[in-house]
Design a protein around this motif. Structure first.
Motif, mmCIF file in Angstrom:
data_model
loop_
_atom_site.group_PDB
_atom_site.id
_atom_site.type_symbol
_atom_site.label_atom_id
_atom_site.label_comp_id
_atom_site.label_asym_id
_atom_site.label_seq_id
_atom_site.Cartn_x
_atom_site.Cartn_y
_atom_site.Cartn_z
ATOM 1 N N GLN A 83 0.912 -1.208 -0.069
ATOM 2 C CA GLN A 83 0.043 0.097 -0.033
ATOM 3 C C GLN A 83 0.760 1.396 -0.067
ATOM 4 O O GLN A 83 0.424 2.256 -0.810
ATOM 5 N N ALA A 84 1.764 1.335 0.577
ATOM 6 C CA ALA A 84 2.921 2.384 0.760
ATOM 7 C C ALA A 84 3.561 2.726 -0.669
ATOM 8 O O ALA A 84 3.512 3.867 -1.306
ATOM 9 N N ILE A 85 3.767 1.701 -1.599
ATOM 10 C CA ILE A 85 4.149 1.757 -2.955
ATOM 11 C C ILE A 85 2.947 2.370 -3.577
ATOM 12 O O ILE A 85 3.169 3.378 -4.645
ATOM 13 N N ILE A 86 1.846 1.911 -3.699
ATOM 14 C CA ILE A 86 0.487 2.209 -4.373
ATOM 15 C C ILE A 86 0.424 3.709 -4.056
ATOM 16 O O ILE A 86 0.074 4.717 -5.021
ATOM 17 N N ALA A 87 0.574 4.203 -2.825
ATOM 18 C CA ALA A 87 0.586 5.620 -2.457
ATOM 19 C C ALA A 87 1.373 6.452 -3.111
ATOM 20 O O ALA A 87 1.114 7.696 -3.347
ATOM 21 N N ALA A 88 2.380 6.122 -3.322
ATOM 22 C CA ALA A 88 3.602 6.947 -3.842
ATOM 23 C C ALA A 88 3.110 6.964 -5.415
ATOM 24 O O ALA A 88 3.316 7.932 -5.960
ATOM 25 N N VAL A 89 2.965 5.888 -6.197
ATOM 26 C CA VAL A 89 2.851 5.845 -7.498
ATOM 27 C C VAL A 89 1.475 6.699 -7.808
ATOM 28 O O VAL A 89 1.641 6.930 -9.093
ATOM 29 N N GLU A 90 0.403 6.567 -7.110
ATOM 30 C CA GLU A 90 -0.898 6.984 -7.718
ATOM 31 C C GLU A 90 -0.537 8.627 -7.648
ATOM 32 O O GLU A 90 -1.498 9.265 -8.256
ATOM 33 N N LYS A 91 0.483 9.252 -7.327
ATOM 34 C CA LYS A 91 0.579 10.504 -7.533
ATOM 35 C C LYS A 91 1.365 10.887 -8.797
ATOM 36 O O LYS A 91 1.443 11.982 -9.503
ATOM 37 N N VAL A 92 1.672 9.658 -9.540
ATOM 38 C CA VAL A 92 2.373 9.707 -10.989
ATOM 39 C C VAL A 92 1.510 8.995 -11.754
ATOM 40 O O VAL A 92 1.441 10.031 -13.055
ATOM 41 N N THR A 93 0.886 8.109 -11.695
ATOM 42 C CA THR A 93 -0.008 7.549 -12.678
ATOM 43 C C THR A 93 -1.194 7.012 -12.064
ATOM 44 O O THR A 93 -1.038 6.586 -10.789
ATOM 45 N N HIS A 94 -2.263 6.586 -12.728
ATOM 46 C CA HIS A 94 -3.365 6.134 -12.350
ATOM 47 C C HIS A 94 -3.123 4.590 -11.916
ATOM 48 O O HIS A 94 -2.254 3.715 -12.756
ATOM 49 N N ILE A 95 -3.983 4.080 -11.016
ATOM 50 C CA ILE A 95 -4.049 2.774 -10.602
ATOM 51 C C ILE A 95 -5.017 2.058 -11.042
ATOM 52 O O ILE A 95 -6.103 2.462 -11.476
ATOM 53 N N ALA A 96 -4.749 0.560 -11.511
ATOM 54 C CA ALA A 96 -5.859 -0.260 -12.052
ATOM 55 C C ALA A 96 -6.928 -0.733 -11.230
ATOM 56 O O ALA A 96 -6.506 -1.047 -10.201
ATOM 57 N N PRO A 97 -8.035 -0.557 -11.727
ATOM 58 C CA PRO A 97 -9.105 -1.145 -10.933
ATOM 59 C C PRO A 97 -9.443 -2.700 -11.041
ATOM 60 O O PRO A 97 -8.837 -3.355 -11.886
ATOM 61 N N SER A 98 -9.516 -3.009 -9.605
ATOM 62 C CA SER A 98 -10.458 -4.409 -9.951
ATOM 63 C C SER A 98 -11.645 -4.595 -10.643
ATOM 64 O O SER A 98 -12.447 -3.490 -11.216
ATOM 65 N N ASN A 99 -12.172 -5.841 -11.328
ATOM 66 C CA ASN A 99 -13.435 -6.002 -12.017
ATOM 67 C C ASN A 99 -14.588 -6.139 -10.988
ATOM 68 O O ASN A 99 -14.204 -6.098 -9.739
ATOM 69 N N ALA A 100 -15.540 -6.368 -11.489
ATOM 70 C CA ALA A 100 -16.903 -6.459 -10.579
ATOM 71 C C ALA A 100 -16.513 -7.586 -9.413
ATOM 72 O O ALA A 100 -17.582 -7.421 -8.402
ATOM 73 N N GLU A 101 -15.903 -8.582 -9.803
ATOM 74 C CA GLU A 101 -15.724 -9.680 -8.704
ATOM 75 C C GLU A 101 -14.666 -9.429 -7.747
ATOM 76 O O GLU A 101 -14.311 -10.401 -7.022
ATOM 77 N N GLY A 102 -14.053 -8.204 -8.027
ATOM 78 C CA GLY A 102 -13.101 -7.936 -6.948
ATOM 79 C C GLY A 102 -11.589 -8.651 -7.242
ATOM 80 O O GLY A 102 -10.879 -9.010 -6.627
ATOM 81 N N LYS A 103 -11.499 -9.098 -8.743
ATOM 82 C CA LYS A 103 -10.344 -9.584 -9.299
ATOM 83 C C LYS A 103 -9.586 -8.937 -10.466
ATOM 84 O O LYS A 103 -10.193 -7.745 -10.868
#
Length: 304
Positions: free
Chosen positions: A218-238
């Motif tokens: 989560q710390a990596i995601i928090a840093a990267v989302e300031k630079v580029t968008h984060i991939a979403p999961s699908n409707a099944e959470g996968k």
């Protein structure tokens, strides 16, 4: 699309023999030079120790396998491993590893030992390919019986240092060619059906469910989302058929697939995946995202 003749090599339903494998090799034409990577490694030689840890020969071509390490390696300090280009076509992993060293590596001097292998698969790098010369996926080969020379050489390099690594971040990309080329080729090579999937639109991480460390991810995601968008999961959470344990974090047993990220046994490990083909980003942004991911990973490891 699941057409049996989707891929133009081989006979549908039959695994490839040597003639099909040779045909595939002939189709893999160089489109860039590994010398460009080597020149960047040489330029970094003033600040880091350059290590040749092996070489591979593919037909008439020989490629030195090169890494960079802290020139003042201190066994009393924790160590970090950064790998890129395990899949040669994943450009931002190679360039991100090199840029991290150039722009930020010295910030860790006296705090953490660094070992960076920026281009693990040089033959594939030149041909923008996922497989190596022998049609092996190196990122399924990090175990004792693995057949990829690139993986075996890298494991031999880190073996004497294995107990020192606190963190390992392996830099990858997911591109549209995964679905247009590489997965169809895999199905054709093995004589199986091609079942299409959806390429995640954005940055995500592959975490090991046997060593989750979600706060690290989560710390990596928090840093990267300031630079580029984060991939979403699908409707099944996968994502790609696997459970999304946290936004942008896919989790499954990495050792089952013999991924590069498993080879150190470090406390903190992850695999990055950027999506350079997205309309929401560009190749330069993807390189920056890789650099930010490395920094966040190393900083978290130092603080924990």
């Amino acid at each position: 699309m699941t057409s049996a003749n989707f891929y133009p090599i081989g006979t549908p339903g039959q695994p490839w023999g040597e003639s099909e494998r040779e045909q595939w090799r002939k189709n893999q034409l160089p489109s860039r030079s590994y010398d460009d990577v080597l020149s960047q490694i040489r330029m970094l030689g003033n600040e880091y120790k350059i290590v040749k840890y092996g070489e591979i020969t593919c037909a008439s071509d020989t490629y030195p396998l090169m890494a960079l390490r802290s020139d003042d390696w201190d066994e009393s300090l924790p160590a970090a491993l950064v790998t890129g280009g395990v899949h040669g076509y994943e450009t931002s992993g190679v360039l991100g590893a090199l840029r991290f060293l150039k722009e930020h590596g010295q910030e860790y001097k006296g705090k953490m030992n660094l070992l960076v292998a920026p281009c693990v698969s040089p033959w594939a790098f030149e041909r923008i390919s996922r497989w190596n010369y022998h049609l092996i996926d190196p990122n399924r080969s990090f175990y004792a019986e693995g057949k990829a020379e690139e993986a075996q050489a890298l494991m031999s390099l880190i073996a004497p240092l294995r107990e020192q690594f606190r963190v390992h971040i392996d830099l990858h990309e997911t591109t549209d060619s995964d679905e247009s080329e590489f997965r169809p080729a895999l199905a054709a090579r093995d004589g199986g059906p091609y079942i299409p999937d959806v390429v995640p639109d954005g940055f995500y991480l592959v975490s090991d469910e046997e060593n989750s460390q979600l706060d690290f991810q989560q710390a990596i995601i928090a840093a990267v989302e300031k630079v580029t968008h984060i991939a979403p999961s699908n409707a099944e959470g996968k994502m790609l058929g696997f459970r999304v344990a946290s936004p942008g974090v896919v989790e499954y047993p990495n050792s089952h697939y013999h991924l590069c990220s498993t080879m150190t046994g470090a406390r903190f490990t992850t695999t990055t995946e950027v999506y350079p083909d997205s309309e929401k980003t560009n190749p330069e942004e993807c390189i920056i995202a890789q650099v930010e991911a490395v920094k966040a990973a190393l900083n978290f490891a130092l603080d924990n």
